[in-house]
Motif scaffolding. Structure first.
Motif, mmCIF file in Angstrom:
data_model
loop_
_atom_site.group_PDB
_atom_site.id
_atom_site.type_symbol
_atom_site.label_atom_id
_atom_site.label_comp_id
_atom_site.label_asym_id
_atom_site.label_seq_id
_atom_site.Cartn_x
_atom_site.Cartn_y
_atom_site.Cartn_z
ATOM 1 N N LEU A 6 -6.735 19.736 6.930
ATOM 2 C CA LEU A 6 -7.941 18.353 6.907
ATOM 3 C C LEU A 6 -8.435 18.912 5.972
ATOM 4 C CD1 LEU A 6 -7.216 16.366 10.001
ATOM 5 C CD2 LEU A 6 -5.638 16.636 7.834
ATOM 6 N N ALA A 7 -9.022 20.139 5.835
ATOM 7 C CA ALA A 7 -10.495 20.006 5.289
ATOM 8 C C ALA A 7 -10.361 20.382 3.599
ATOM 9 C CB ALA A 7 -11.254 21.116 5.948
ATOM 10 N N GLU A 8 -8.705 20.924 2.977
ATOM 11 C CA GLU A 8 -8.373 21.266 2.613
ATOM 12 C C GLU A 8 -7.850 19.763 1.484
ATOM 13 O OE1 GLU A 8 -9.243 23.677 0.667
ATOM 14 O OE2 GLU A 8 -10.581 24.593 2.112
ATOM 15 N N ALA A 9 -7.759 18.821 3.032
ATOM 16 C CA ALA A 9 -5.951 17.591 2.040
ATOM 17 C C ALA A 9 -7.093 16.507 1.792
ATOM 18 C CB ALA A 9 -5.479 17.390 3.102
ATOM 19 N N CYS A 10 -6.557 15.838 1.096
ATOM 20 C CA CYS A 10 -7.005 14.381 0.710
ATOM 21 C C CYS A 10 -5.746 13.349 1.005
ATOM 22 C CB CYS A 10 -7.512 14.345 -0.858
ATOM 23 S SG CYS A 10 -7.646 12.573 -1.503
ATOM 24 N N ALA A 11 -6.124 12.185 1.470
ATOM 25 C CA ALA A 11 -5.150 10.627 1.984
ATOM 26 C C ALA A 11 -6.245 9.817 0.976
ATOM 27 C CB ALA A 11 -5.362 10.348 3.197
ATOM 28 N N VAL A 27 0.711 -1.370 0.128
ATOM 29 C CA VAL A 27 -0.412 0.267 -0.059
ATOM 30 C C VAL A 27 1.047 1.402 0.083
ATOM 31 C CG1 VAL A 27 -1.963 1.273 1.213
ATOM 32 C CG2 VAL A 27 -1.799 -1.283 1.324
ATOM 33 N N GLN A 28 0.116 2.117 -0.951
ATOM 34 C CA GLN A 28 0.877 3.452 -0.513
ATOM 35 C C GLN A 28 0.377 4.491 -0.535
ATOM 36 O OE1 GLN A 28 3.959 3.733 -3.965
ATOM 37 N NE2 GLN A 28 2.762 5.834 -4.577
ATOM 38 N N CYS A 29 1.080 5.398 -0.065
ATOM 39 C CA CYS A 29 0.225 6.475 0.392
ATOM 40 C C CYS A 29 1.001 7.926 0.778
ATOM 41 C CB CYS A 29 -0.179 6.661 2.219
ATOM 42 S SG CYS A 29 -1.157 8.111 2.694
ATOM 43 N N TYR A 30 -0.539 9.021 0.086
ATOM 44 C CA TYR A 30 0.552 10.077 -0.089
ATOM 45 C C TYR A 30 -0.977 10.998 0.750
ATOM 46 C CZ TYR A 30 3.342 9.785 -4.038
ATOM 47 O OH TYR A 30 4.237 9.498 -4.911
ATOM 48 N N VAL A 31 -0.604 12.433 1.285
ATOM 49 C CA VAL A 31 -1.758 13.363 1.611
ATOM 50 C C VAL A 31 -1.339 14.966 0.956
ATOM 51 C CG1 VAL A 31 -2.172 14.716 3.916
ATOM 52 C CG2 VAL A 31 -1.715 12.409 4.042
ATOM 53 N N LEU A 33 -13.703 -0.184 6.775
ATOM 54 C CA LEU A 33 -13.693 -0.649 5.959
ATOM 55 C C LEU A 33 -13.596 -0.208 4.231
ATOM 56 C CD1 LEU A 33 -12.495 -3.685 5.282
ATOM 57 C CD2 LEU A 33 -14.487 -4.632 5.786
ATOM 58 N N LEU A 34 -12.722 -0.400 3.533
ATOM 59 C CA LEU A 34 -13.750 0.571 2.459
ATOM 60 C C LEU A 34 -13.579 -0.007 1.107
ATOM 61 C CD1 LEU A 34 -12.547 4.316 3.374
ATOM 62 C CD2 LEU A 34 -14.768 3.376 3.769
ATOM 63 N N PRO A 35 -13.706 0.066 -0.300
ATOM 64 C CA PRO A 35 -13.742 -1.364 -0.528
ATOM 65 C C PRO A 35 -12.028 -0.382 -1.973
ATOM 66 C CG PRO A 35 -15.667 0.332 -1.286
ATOM 67 C CD PRO A 35 -15.920 0.727 0.247
ATOM 68 N N LEU A 36 -11.796 -1.243 -2.325
ATOM 69 C CA LEU A 36 -10.665 -0.974 -2.657
ATOM 70 C C LEU A 36 -10.926 -0.528 -4.512
ATOM 71 C CD1 LEU A 36 -7.764 -3.066 -1.764
ATOM 72 C CD2 LEU A 36 -7.876 -0.517 -2.035
ATOM 73 N N ARG A 37 -11.303 0.986 -5.081
ATOM 74 C CA ARG A 37 -12.004 1.758 -6.168
ATOM 75 C C ARG A 37 -10.674 1.323 -7.241
ATOM 76 N NH1 ARG A 37 -13.931 7.355 -6.585
ATOM 77 N NH2 ARG A 37 -12.287 7.741 -4.476
ATOM 78 N N LEU A 57 -3.942 -1.744 -8.266
ATOM 79 C CA LEU A 57 -5.718 -2.634 -8.149
ATOM 80 C C LEU A 57 -6.110 -1.748 -7.854
ATOM 81 C CD1 LEU A 57 -3.253 -5.125 -8.088
ATOM 82 C CD2 LEU A 57 -5.323 -6.532 -6.537
ATOM 83 N N GLY A 58 -6.231 -1.147 -7.110
ATOM 84 C CA GLY A 58 -7.469 -0.150 -6.717
ATOM 85 C C GLY A 58 -7.149 0.733 -5.583
ATOM 86 N N GLY A 59 -7.800 2.283 -5.323
ATOM 87 C CA GLY A 59 -7.288 2.919 -4.594
ATOM 88 C C GLY A 59 -8.499 3.780 -3.775
ATOM 89 N N ILE A 60 -8.345 4.568 -2.787
ATOM 90 C CA ILE A 60 -9.064 4.894 -1.568
ATOM 91 C C ILE A 60 -8.521 6.827 -1.569
ATOM 92 C CG2 ILE A 60 -9.969 5.146 0.887
ATOM 93 C CD1 ILE A 60 -10.238 1.759 1.007
ATOM 94 N N ARG A 61 -9.581 7.463 -1.538
ATOM 95 C CA ARG A 61 -9.535 8.842 -1.131
ATOM 96 C C ARG A 61 -10.605 9.571 -0.076
ATOM 97 N NH1 ARG A 61 -8.749 10.581 -7.345
ATOM 98 N NH2 ARG A 61 -6.073 10.242 -7.522
ATOM 99 N N LEU A 62 -9.817 9.507 0.862
ATOM 100 C CA LEU A 62 -10.726 10.147 1.950
ATOM 101 C C LEU A 62 -10.734 11.617 2.082
ATOM 102 C CD1 LEU A 62 -9.216 7.500 4.907
ATOM 103 C CD2 LEU A 62 -11.308 7.123 3.120
ATOM 104 N N SER A 63 -11.305 12.356 2.078
ATOM 105 C CA SER A 63 -11.676 13.829 2.114
ATOM 106 C C SER A 63 -13.192 14.303 2.294
ATOM 107 C CB SER A 63 -10.852 14.513 0.397
ATOM 108 O OG SER A 63 -11.474 14.133 -0.358
ATOM 109 N N LEU A 64 -13.408 15.228 1.825
ATOM 110 C CA LEU A 64 -14.736 16.233 1.978
ATOM 111 C C LEU A 64 -14.606 15.906 0.546
ATOM 112 C CD1 LEU A 64 -14.158 19.077 4.617
ATOM 113 C CD2 LEU A 64 -15.086 17.019 4.694
ATOM 114 N N GLY A 65 -14.670 16.058 -0.567
ATOM 115 C CA GLY A 65 -14.653 15.286 -1.820
ATOM 116 C C GLY A 65 -15.470 16.801 -2.869
ATOM 117 N N THR A 66 -15.273 17.719 -1.450
ATOM 118 C CA THR A 66 -15.091 19.131 -2.674
ATOM 119 C C THR A 66 -15.240 19.443 -4.393
ATOM 120 O OG1 THR A 66 -13.297 20.673 -1.408
ATOM 121 C CG2 THR A 66 -15.786 20.367 -0.616
#
Length: 481
Positions: free
Chosen positions: A406-411, A365-369, A470-474, A426-435
């Motif tokens: 954090l309100a302007e960021a995305c993990a 797993v690879q992560c960026y903020v 527990l989130l699906p890898l989109r 294979l897939g990924g997840i993006r955690l943010s406010l989705g603005t």
């Protein structure tokens, strides 16, 4: 003695062999076994080709070999004496040929060589032993139409296509299909057992199948859980000989979580088994398991369909990622600690991964903020090899944040398959406010789903507490640029 026995064993020419060449220069022979003198009759002159170097063996091993060769020599001498007496006492050539064993030597000389026998050995069919019971269901007038197909690729390609059985070839290769016109229908039921965490495909019977060869078919049924086309996903019934209306009454089982059925497609195909050639395709049915009514456990009839060209796979997810996050504001730990806000990330594990082609995954797993996509922002876990449920148990810490940042960021979390000289996502997840924007600028990576947005909102609302998810890898992550 061992050396002499070996010499005698190899020096004894066959019945019609040419004598050794006396002009060939000899070479030093191997050492004998100490303390054992050779039998006088064994003291033979031998050529270089008859010598064996057994000096690497222990004394016990050499003595054991010497004993075997001694007994072999004794039996040969006894047999030669028996044949010599027969030649003196039996006058009938035909009877003498049988008694001396000459008939066997002649037959062996004219028999096919071993490699020829191996090359022409027929394939052996795979069969399963099952009980058969006659069901009482009757096919309805209208069969079900099949959903769209998913992509596929070759799972076995190293064997010769001229001898490879169709059931072992690529799931959608043209070489195995043959020219049989598809017709008929198949009856089966689907049931998920939550106690056993098991999908059960109960194959009942087929009706009015096409004739594969000489007005007959030897049908069997094969299933895959697409998009996994590996042998790990393959199940097969037994072959029913000489039947166009075969009754199977077999249950094919898959172990997996019910949530993993989303995005999976059951591919059920009917084949004619040919033990000496290619298996022939008789038709197939595909069922999208994400849209299946699991309250319906009754056997249903489906019309068999011809094989169609395969579009690209439309998987929404290739598994799930389990993680936890915690935001610690600056100075909230007392005595001014931490000096800046910290985002703690705990990547636990991935579950029920769907491989890209092969039957397993070498995952990390690879992560960026974001918006920081530099190498300084990149952190990743170790590679867990050959697992569809890899355990990472890896923690990461990002500092220098305030709550408004954090309100302007995305993990962003992406899961990759590590290959020898490359990697594939294979897939990924993006955690943010989705603005859709960050610091007033429109960006494509603020595309979090409602479920992902909910996790990020809880993180902001519950500082200093772990927020688990527990989130699906989109598979539809928008490009960053």
């Amino acid at each position: 003695m061992l050396a002499s026995l070996v010499h005698a064993r190899h020096a004894e020419p066959p019945r019609h062999a040419e004598p050794p060449d006396p002009q060939r220069p000899p070479k030093p022979g191997p050492r004998g076994v100490p303390g054992v003198s050779p039998h006088p009759a064994m003291a033979l002159e031998v050529g270089v080709e008859a010598l064996l170097d057994l000096s690497f063996l222990t004394e016990e091993e050499r003595c054991a070999i010497a004993e075997v060769l001694r007994r072999d020599w004794q039996l040969r001498r006894r047999e030669e004496g028996r044949i010599s007496k027969l030649r003196k006492s039996v006058s009938d050539p035909a009877r003498l040929r049988v008694l001396t064993g000459d008939w066997f030597c002649d037959a062996r000389a004219h028999s096919p060589r071993e490699e020829e026998l191996v090359a022409t050995e027929p394939q052996r069919p795979e069969t399963l032993q099952t009980d058969q019971t006659l069901p009482d269901q009757v096919p309805p007038q209208n069969g079900h139409t099949r959903p769209s197909l998913l992509s596929t690729s070759s799972s076995v390609s190293s064997l010769s296509s001229s001898t490879l059985s169709g059931s072992l070839m690529s799931l959608y290769s043209e070489g195995e299909l043959g020219s049989v016109a598809v017709r008929g229908c198949v009856q089966f039921s689907l049931h998920y057992d939550p106690a056993r965490k098991e999908l059960q495909v109960h194959v009942v019977q087929c009706r009015e199948l096409a004739e594969a060869k000489r007005q007959r078919s030897d049908p069997y049924i094969k299933t895959y859980l697409l998009p996994d086309k590996s042998n790990r996903s393959k199940r097969k019934t037994a072959v029913r000989k000489r039947s166009l209306d075969p009754i199977f009454n077999e249950t094919l089982k898959y172990k997996l979580e019910k949530r993993d059925l989303q995005g999976r497609t059951l591919n059920l195909s009917v084949w004619h088994h040919d033990s000496l050639g290619r298996n022939l395709f008789l038709g197939e049915v595909e069922v999208a398991l994400g849209a299946w009514d699991w309250a319906n456990t009754r056997p249903e009839w489906f019309n068999l369909q011809p094989r169609m060209p395969i579009p690209s796979d439309g998987l929404a997810s290739r598994g799930n990622l389990s993680l936890a996050l915690k935001f610690i504001p600056a100075g909230s730990e007392g005595r001014g600690n931490p000096p800046t806000g910290e985002l703690h990330i705990w990547v636990k594990d991935a579950q029920s991964l769907i491989p890209l082609q092969s039957g397993t995954v070498d995952a990390f797993v690879q992560c960026y903020v974001l918006p920081d996509d530099s190498k300084a922002s990149r952190q990743k876990t170790r590679v867990v090899k050959r697992s569809l449920n890899p355990l990472f148990n890896h923690t990461m810490v990002y500092d220098g944040f305030q709550a408004k940042d954090l309100a302007e960021a995305c993990a962003e979390f992406t899961l990759w398959h590590q290959e020898a000289f490359s990697k594939r996502q294979l897939g990924g997840i993006r955690l943010s406010l989705g603005t859709g924007s960050s610091y007033g600028l429109p960006v494509g990576w603020m595309d979090s789903t409602a479920e992902e947005q909910g996790v990020w909102k809880r993180l902001l609302q519950q500082p200093r507490q772990w927020v688990e998810a527990l989130l699906p890898l989109r598979t539809n992550l928008a490009p960053r640029a």
